[in-house]
Scaffold this motif. Structure first.
Motif, PDB file in Angstrom:
ATOM      1  N   LYS A  30       5.833  -6.372  -4.104  1.00 37.06           N
ATOM      2  CA  LYS A  30       4.651  -6.082  -3.301  1.00 37.06           C
ATOM      3  C   LYS A  30       3.703  -5.134  -4.030  1.00 37.06           C
ATOM      4  O   LYS A  30       4.133  -4.273  -4.799  1.00 37.06           O
ATOM      5  CB  LYS A  30       5.050  -5.500  -1.948  1.00 37.06           C
ATOM      6  CG  LYS A  30       5.702  -4.135  -2.014  1.00 37.06           C
ATOM      7  CD  LYS A  30       6.201  -3.745  -0.657  1.00 37.06           C
ATOM      8  CE  LYS A  30       6.933  -2.406  -0.730  1.00 37.06           C
ATOM      9  NZ  LYS A  30       7.552  -2.068   0.542  1.00 37.06           N
ATOM     10  N   ASN A  32       1.376  -2.130  -3.967  1.00 38.85           N
ATOM     11  CA  ASN A  32       1.061  -0.935  -3.179  1.00 38.85           C
ATOM     12  C   ASN A  32      -0.055  -0.116  -3.837  1.00 38.85           C
ATOM     13  O   ASN A  32      -0.185   1.075  -3.580  1.00 38.85           O
ATOM     14  CB  ASN A  32       2.299  -0.050  -3.022  1.00 38.85           C
ATOM     15  CG  ASN A  32       3.397  -0.732  -2.237  1.00 38.85           C
ATOM     16  OD1 ASN A  32       4.406  -1.100  -2.798  1.00 38.85           O
ATOM     17  ND2 ASN A  32       3.184  -0.908  -0.945  1.00 38.85           N
ATOM     18  N   SER A  33      -0.844  -0.794  -4.671  1.00 41.06           N
ATOM     19  CA  SER A  33      -1.815  -0.042  -5.456  1.00 41.06           C
ATOM     20  C   SER A  33      -2.860   0.660  -4.599  1.00 41.06           C
ATOM     21  O   SER A  33      -3.420   1.667  -5.016  1.00 41.06           O
ATOM     22  CB  SER A  33      -2.515  -0.988  -6.453  1.00 41.06           C
ATOM     23  OG  SER A  33      -3.116  -2.073  -5.755  1.00 41.06           O
ATOM     24  N   ASP A  34      -3.155   0.116  -3.405  1.00 36.83           N
ATOM     25  CA  ASP A  34      -4.176   0.721  -2.550  1.00 36.83           C
ATOM     26  C   ASP A  34      -3.587   1.665  -1.514  1.00 36.83           C
ATOM     27  O   ASP A  34      -4.311   2.158  -0.647  1.00 36.83           O
ATOM     28  CB  ASP A  34      -4.963  -0.385  -1.832  1.00 36.83           C
ATOM     29  CG  ASP A  34      -5.733  -1.262  -2.811  1.00 36.83           C
ATOM     30  OD1 ASP A  34      -6.114  -0.738  -3.877  1.00 36.83           O
ATOM     31  OD2 ASP A  34      -5.919  -2.459  -2.509  1.00 36.83           O
ATOM     32  N   GLU A  35      -2.294   1.916  -1.588  1.00 37.05           N
ATOM     33  CA  GLU A  35      -1.654   2.740  -0.566  1.00 37.05           C
ATOM     34  C   GLU A  35      -1.144   4.038  -1.186  1.00 37.05           C
ATOM     35  O   GLU A  35      -0.627   4.047  -2.309  1.00 37.05           O
ATOM     36  CB  GLU A  35      -0.498   1.976   0.064  1.00 37.05           C
ATOM     37  CG  GLU A  35       0.111   2.683   1.262  1.00 37.05           C
ATOM     38  CD  GLU A  35       1.214   1.839   1.879  1.00 37.05           C
ATOM     39  OE1 GLU A  35       1.943   2.381   2.732  1.00 37.05           O
ATOM     40  OE2 GLU A  35       1.344   0.677   1.500  1.00 37.05           O
ATOM     41  N   GLN A  36      -1.278   5.110  -0.437  1.00 34.97           N
ATOM     42  CA  GLN A  36      -0.797   6.398  -0.908  1.00 34.97           C
ATOM     43  C   GLN A  36       0.706   6.513  -0.679  1.00 34.97           C
ATOM     44  O   GLN A  36       1.180   6.286   0.434  1.00 34.97           O
ATOM     45  CB  GLN A  36      -1.519   7.530  -0.167  1.00 34.97           C
ATOM     46  CG  GLN A  36      -2.972   7.706  -0.566  1.00 34.97           C
ATOM     47  CD  GLN A  36      -3.127   8.121  -2.010  1.00 34.97           C
ATOM     48  OE1 GLN A  36      -2.400   8.985  -2.507  1.00 34.97           O
ATOM     49  NE2 GLN A  36      -4.068   7.499  -2.703  1.00 34.97           N
ATOM     50  N   PHE A  47       6.690   4.212   0.139  1.00 29.41           N
ATOM     51  CA  PHE A  47       5.435   4.075   0.856  1.00 29.41           C
ATOM     52  C   PHE A  47       5.679   4.060   2.362  1.00 29.41           C
ATOM     53  O   PHE A  47       6.775   3.737   2.835  1.00 29.41           O
ATOM     54  CB  PHE A  47       4.716   2.788   0.428  1.00 29.41           C
ATOM     55  CG  PHE A  47       4.282   2.793  -1.003  1.00 29.41           C
ATOM     56  CD1 PHE A  47       3.023   3.258  -1.369  1.00 29.41           C
ATOM     57  CD2 PHE A  47       5.144   2.356  -2.000  1.00 29.41           C
ATOM     58  CE1 PHE A  47       2.626   3.270  -2.696  1.00 29.41           C
ATOM     59  CE2 PHE A  47       4.750   2.368  -3.330  1.00 29.41           C
ATOM     60  CZ  PHE A  47       3.491   2.827  -3.683  1.00 29.41           C
ATOM     61  N   LYS A  48       4.639   4.378   3.091  1.00 28.94           N
ATOM     62  CA  LYS A  48       4.723   4.431   4.551  1.00 28.94           C
ATOM     63  C   LYS A  48       5.187   3.109   5.137  1.00 28.94           C
ATOM     64  O   LYS A  48       5.971   3.074   6.091  1.00 28.94           O
ATOM     65  CB  LYS A  48       3.361   4.814   5.121  1.00 28.94           C
ATOM     66  CG  LYS A  48       3.351   4.973   6.644  1.00 28.94           C
ATOM     67  CD  LYS A  48       1.978   5.413   7.137  1.00 28.94           C
ATOM     68  CE  LYS A  48       1.965   5.568   8.646  1.00 28.94           C
ATOM     69  NZ  LYS A  48       0.618   6.007   9.136  1.00 28.94           N
ATOM     70  N   GLU A  49       4.707   2.011   4.555  1.00 28.97           N
ATOM     71  CA  GLU A  49       5.062   0.700   5.096  1.00 28.97           C
ATOM     72  C   GLU A  49       6.540   0.366   4.884  1.00 28.97           C
ATOM     73  O   GLU A  49       7.073  -0.533   5.519  1.00 28.97           O
ATOM     74  CB  GLU A  49       4.191  -0.399   4.495  1.00 28.97           C
ATOM     75  CG  GLU A  49       4.485  -0.706   3.045  1.00 28.97           C
ATOM     76  CD  GLU A  49       3.650  -1.894   2.570  1.00 28.97           C
ATOM     77  OE1 GLU A  49       4.225  -2.726   1.854  1.00 28.97           O
ATOM     78  OE2 GLU A  49       2.456  -1.989   2.899  1.00 28.97           O
TER      79      GLU A  49
END
Length: 295
Positions: A30, A32-36, A47-49
């Motif tokens: 997956k 996750n480049s746009d997620e902190q 990650f949060k997800e």
């Protein structure tokens, strides 16, 4: 359990294996480049997800925060330990563990795939003729390890009126008697009118506390009627059949077990057939070869 209480040619299999692989490796691929990230250990990010699906809507904010903190700490602990293990364990031990992981992975995928094929193609219907044939062939292996009883049974409440009429009708048990007993059955604490069903003596002792291992032979005799009473009420029973230890179990009693045995055998036969057909097809399509080895 018996009393009524009132109180291959397996085409298209590659997509299934691929689907299993994609699901299992989803977090690996997956983006996750746009997620902190919410945590990091070395080059690994959490990650949060990754945590969101584990949180319940019924959790309070405080509980959610506590859960997330614990999850992050557990995740970090596992990653750090894994990193240390890879550094400190010997190459031989790491190779051994990697082989075990790969074996488990292969077994997991192939087992899931075979189960899916069995559900699609294996017949799950066992006929009465098949049950009876197996029973007749193997009946010597079905000797009882516990006494079995068939009976009619009523547990009356302590203050029940007109007990004598119930006793008379339970003993006689003609059509009119059965209709009468059924009509007032809601007044009984427990009842069983199906005397074609076999139950273990231990089950009857559970239902009638006054019966024990020491005295059960006095009461659990064929054609015996007995009446026992304690503070919980009056127990009325008419024994219609008795099978002793080492007698052959009746088919009706062991039918579920025989059915499961036959289904398991059919499943194994079907899997063997699938495995043979997979190999034959691979050889035909030149996807599988065995090379001659020098002796």
């Amino acid at each position: 359990m018996f009393f009524r209480f009132k109180s291959l040619r397996p085409k298209g299999y590659s997509w299934m294996v691929l689907a299993l692989f994609v699901v299992s490796c989803n977090s690996l691929w997956k983006d996750n480049s746009d997620e902190q990230p919410i945590a990091r250990v070395g080059e690994l990010y959490l990650f949060k997800e990754d945590i969101a699906p584990l949180l319940s809507n019924t959790m309070s904010k405080a509980d959610s925060a506590s859960f997330v903190t614990d999850y992050i700490n557990n995740w970090a602990s596992k990653q750090l330990l894994l990193s240390k293990a890879k550094i400190n364990l010997s190459e031989d031990k790491l190779g051994e563990f990697d082989a075990l992981v790969e074996t488990y992975r292969t077994d997991l995928y192939t087992r899931a795939y075979k189960e899916a094929l069995v559900q699609q193609g294996s017949d799950s219907v066992i006929s009465q003729t098949q049950l009876e044939t197996f029973y007749e062939k193997e009946k010597e292996n079905f000797k009882l390890k516990e006494k079995l009883i068939s009976l009619r049974f009523i547990h009356l409440p302590p203050q029940f009126m007109n007990k004598e009429s119930v006793v008379e009708k339970l003993k006689r048990f003609k059509e009119d008697d059965i209709r009468y007993l059924d009509s007032i059955g809601v007044q009984f604490k427990k009842l069983n009118f199906n005397d074609s069903i076999w139950v273990t003596a231990s089950r009857i002792r559970d239902e009638i506390p006054l019966l024990t291992l020491d005295n059960q032979d006095r009461y659990l005799k064929k054609s015996q009627f007995f009446e026992l009473q304690d503070s919980l009420g009056v127990y009325l029973a008419k024994i219609t059949g008795v099978l002793e230890i080492n007698d052959i179990a009746p088919l009706s009693y062991i039918e579920p077990s025989i059915r499961q045995v036959l289904l398991n055998r059919r499943k194994l036969d079907y899997i063997r057939k699938l495995e043979t057909e997979i190999i034959d097809e691979a050889i035909k399509e030149k996807e599988f070869e065995v090379y001659a080895q020098d002796k």
